[in-house]
Design an enzyme around this catalytic site. Structure first.
Site, PDB file in Angstrom:
ATOM      1  N   ARG A  36       0.819  -1.212   0.000  1.00 42.09           N
ATOM      2  CA  ARG A  36       0.000   0.000   0.000  1.00 42.09           C
ATOM      3  C   ARG A  36       0.858   1.270   0.000  1.00 42.09           C
ATOM      4  O   ARG A  36       0.414   2.296  -0.499  1.00 42.09           O
ATOM      5  CB  ARG A  36      -0.919   0.008   1.216  1.00 42.09           C
ATOM      6  CG  ARG A  36      -2.109  -0.906   1.016  1.00 42.09           C
ATOM      7  CD  ARG A  36      -3.054  -0.870   2.184  1.00 42.09           C
ATOM      8  NE  ARG A  36      -4.344  -1.410   1.789  1.00 42.09           N
ATOM      9  CZ  ARG A  36      -5.270  -1.805   2.645  1.00 42.09           C
ATOM     10  NH1 ARG A  36      -5.049  -1.722   3.950  1.00 42.09           N
ATOM     11  NH2 ARG A  36      -6.421  -2.274   2.203  1.00 42.09           N
ATOM     12  N   LYS A 200     -15.343 -15.509   4.991  1.00 47.08           N
ATOM     13  CA  LYS A 200     -16.753 -15.256   5.319  1.00 47.08           C
ATOM     14  C   LYS A 200     -17.640 -15.119   4.099  1.00 47.08           C
ATOM     15  O   LYS A 200     -17.487 -14.203   3.311  1.00 47.08           O
ATOM     16  CB  LYS A 200     -16.872 -13.989   6.175  1.00 47.08           C
ATOM     17  CG  LYS A 200     -16.569 -14.227   7.625  1.00 47.08           C
ATOM     18  CD  LYS A 200     -16.848 -12.988   8.442  1.00 47.08           C
ATOM     19  CE  LYS A 200     -18.331 -12.846   8.776  1.00 47.08           C
ATOM     20  NZ  LYS A 200     -18.595 -11.605   9.539  1.00 47.08           N
ATOM     21  N   GLY A 358      -7.299  -7.676   0.773  1.00 44.43           N
ATOM     22  CA  GLY A 358      -6.035  -7.543   1.482  1.00 44.43           C
ATOM     23  C   GLY A 358      -5.304  -8.861   1.612  1.00 44.43           C
ATOM     24  O   GLY A 358      -4.096  -8.950   1.335  1.00 44.43           O
ATOM     25  N   GLY A 382     -12.324  -4.172   1.175  1.00 42.53           N
ATOM     26  CA  GLY A 382     -13.720  -3.786   1.377  1.00 42.53           C
ATOM     27  C   GLY A 382     -14.203  -2.800   0.328  1.00 42.53           C
ATOM     28  O   GLY A 382     -15.307  -2.923  -0.197  1.00 42.53           O
TER      29      GLY A 382
HETATM   30  P1  ADP Z   1      -9.477 -10.994   1.399  1.00 46.14           P
HETATM   31  O1  ADP Z   1      -8.809 -10.190   2.494  1.00 46.14           O
HETATM   32  O2  ADP Z   1      -8.547 -11.283   0.270  1.00 46.14           O
HETATM   33  O3  ADP Z   1     -10.774 -10.360   0.966  1.00 46.14           O
HETATM   34  P2  ADP Z   1     -10.772 -12.725   3.304  1.00 46.14           P
HETATM   35  O4  ADP Z   1     -10.441 -11.740   4.374  1.00 46.14           O
HETATM   36  O5  ADP Z   1     -12.176 -12.880   2.908  1.00 46.14           O
HETATM   37  O6  ADP Z   1      -9.880 -12.416   2.002  1.00 46.14           O
HETATM   38  O7  ADP Z   1     -10.282 -14.180   3.734  1.00 46.14           O
HETATM   39  C1  ADP Z   1      -8.940 -14.469   4.018  1.00 46.14           C
HETATM   40  C2  ADP Z   1      -8.806 -15.584   5.000  1.00 46.14           C
HETATM   41  O8  ADP Z   1      -9.587 -16.690   4.635  1.00 46.14           O
HETATM   42  C3  ADP Z   1      -7.386 -16.080   5.110  1.00 46.14           C
HETATM   43  O9  ADP Z   1      -6.842 -15.682   6.348  1.00 46.14           O
HETATM   44  C4  ADP Z   1      -7.522 -17.596   4.991  1.00 46.14           C
HETATM   45  O10 ADP Z   1      -6.766 -18.299   5.954  1.00 46.14           O
HETATM   46  C5  ADP Z   1      -8.991 -17.817   5.233  1.00 46.14           C
HETATM   47  N1  ADP Z   1      -9.467 -19.081   4.664  1.00 46.14           N
HETATM   48  C6  ADP Z   1      -9.343 -19.510   3.411  1.00 46.14           C
HETATM   49  N2  ADP Z   1      -9.832 -20.763   3.276  1.00 46.14           N
HETATM   50  C7  ADP Z   1     -10.266 -21.134   4.499  1.00 46.14           C
HETATM   51  C8  ADP Z   1     -10.862 -22.326   5.019  1.00 46.14           C
HETATM   52  N3  ADP Z   1     -11.104 -23.384   4.232  1.00 46.14           N
HETATM   53  N4  ADP Z   1     -11.178 -22.342   6.327  1.00 46.14           N
HETATM   54  C9  ADP Z   1     -10.941 -21.277   7.116  1.00 46.14           C
HETATM   55  N5  ADP Z   1     -10.384 -20.123   6.692  1.00 46.14           N
HETATM   56  C10 ADP Z   1     -10.052 -20.058   5.392  1.00 46.14           C
HETATM   57 MG    MG Z   2      -9.248 -10.024   4.619  1.00 46.55          MG
END
Ligand code: ADP
Ligand code: MG
Length: 401
Positions: A36, A200, A358, A382
């Site tokens: 960033r 999520k 992120g 977000g």
């Molecule tokens: P981003 O920041 O790229 O939008 P998120 O915050 O939605 O992504 O999700 C990232 C997290 O999701 C990571 O820390 C990863 O460990 C977790 N994750 C991915 N697959 C799984 C899984 N099968 N079970 C639990 N957590 C998971």
């Molecule tokens: Mg995230």
């Protein structure tokens, strides 16, 4: 129309407040990913070359008031290294000390303020408190350049109220982010594939809803995958599951069938006996999670190798790809394969490849892929999701005429 930095007129000798998003991950006081900061360099260099007296402002983390663990001081040091010129750090956000430091800037010099969130006005729910803080910030500058794309979905003092007080313009990063996101929603080259993962499902429902009519195929991995599998009547052991979203997720399959869009779920997954880097694990068919040796205790932590290859082939045969959310718990080496294979496939796309989020961006860098291999790595998790959901972002609205 968005007011942009090129419309700001002659900035020589002007005090320019530059709101950036330097909300970088810190690990024991060390910046573990400076993406960033690097993303803000073009705007910073442009303003310094234009002879502005530059006042850089950002938040970092979510401190409630002053908290040295969230100081921007390490960021100031890293920024100085990247610019190869000293950026002074001021240990306050507003007030006498700051005014003096700003007054002593020469044309083409920069300083950086302490974490804006050390002042409770920055992220207050009370519009009056935000406005009061924005007025104190406004006293430090003649012009605001807003370039913190990652905070543009938040109504915060330095992002929203301040932009109403000072003449305000979007910086180069915001313009670049918007250009690419507009391509994704308006006129993407086809086939257009969206890959979603992460933890999520409820965070991503709005994006799925809005993008489903626009994409050719939607690939699902990560923790959210298990809510998708469960919505199809499959057992998922102790994997992440958002039971209250099952109906909504199930509805996406009907919607996709109606639209002729393919929702692709992995055919195999990696399950483990517990959530840990050194957990025991095994690859199973997605329809047989509870038939693994861990039975109903199985936790799905990655998409399986066959699914990863299948996803990679679909990604590489696309002309436009947007990816948000790791395919598995990539922080643990044994469960990073799906994310790695998908990240590599995106890097080979002939066309537009965009990484948003992120953790996804951090995963790409941690796994050692070159940022140049992607059309764009968004600095806003977000914010980019809300844009793709079709929501209006207050920090951008306020820069529009
Ligand atoms: P981003 O920041 O790229 O939008 P998120 O915050 O939605 O992504 O999700 C990232 C997290 O999701 C990571 O820390 C990863 O460990 C977790 N994750 C991915 N697959 C799984 C899984 N099968 N079970 C639990 N957590 C998971
Ligand atoms: Mg995230």
């Amino acid at each position: 129309m968005l007011r942009t930095i090129d419309q700001a007129g002659d900035l020589r000798g002007k005090r320019v407040i530059l709101r950036v998003d330097f909300n970088v991950p810190l690990n024991q006081g060390q910046i573990s990913d400076d993406g960033r900061i690097r993303a803000a360099l073009p705007t910073i260099k442009l303003l310094l070359e234009a002879g502005a007296k530059l006042v850089i402002a950002s938040h970092l983390g979510r401190p409630e008031g002053r908290d040295d663990g969230f100081s921007l001081s390490p960021v100031a040091a890293r920024l100085s290294e990247l610019l190869e010129t000293k950026v002074a750090f001021v240990s306050e956000t507003v007030g006498e000390l700051v005014s003096q430091a700003v007054a002593s800037l020469s044309d083409g010099q920069a300083l950086i303020l302490e974490n804006l969130r050390f002042n409770s006005g920055e992220a207050s729910k009370d519009a009056n408190a935000r406005e009061a803080f924005a007025r104190e910030l406004a006293a430090l500058g003649d012009v605001l350049v807003s370039d913190g794309f990652g905070v543009s979905h938040r109504k915060q003092a330095s992002v929203y109220e301040l932009a109403k007080i000072l003449p305000s313009f979007a910086g180069l990063l915001i313009q670049a982010e918007l250009n690419i996101l507009q391509t994704l929603t308006e006129n993407p080259d086809r086939p257009y594939t969206v890959v979603l993962g992460g933890s999520k499902v409820s965070d991503k429902l709005g994006v799925i809803q809005n993008l489903l009519p626009k994409v050719d195929r939607l690939l699902i991995g990560g923790g959210m995958l298990f809510t998708f599998l469960a919505s199809q009547g499959l057992k998922v052991g102790k994997s992440l599951l958002e039971a209250d979203q099952l109906d909504r997720v199930g509805g996406f399959f009907d919607e996709a069938a109606r639209l002729g869009v393919e929702i692709v779920l992995p055919t195999d997954v990696v399950v483990a006996n517990r959530f840990a880097a050194d957990a025991e694990y095994e690859v199973v068919r997605s329809s047989a999670i509870e038939e693994s040796r861990f039975g109903s205790e199985a936790i799905g932590l990655d998409i399986g190798p066959a699914a990863a290859e299948h996803f990679a082939a679909m990604i590489r045969s696309s002309r436009t790809v947007f990816w948000n959310g790791p395919m598995g718990v990539f922080e643990f080496d044994n469960f990073a394969n799906g994310t790695k294979v998908v990240a590599e496939a995106l890097s080979l796309v002939e066309g537009i490849s965009v990484v948003g989020g992120g953790d996804s961006a951090a995963a790409v860098r941690k796994l050692g892929f070159s940022e140049n291999a992607y059309s764009h790595i968004s600095t806003g998790g977000g914010a980019s999701l809300e844009f793709l959901e079709g929501k209006s972002l207050p920090g951008l609205e306020v820069l529009n005429d």
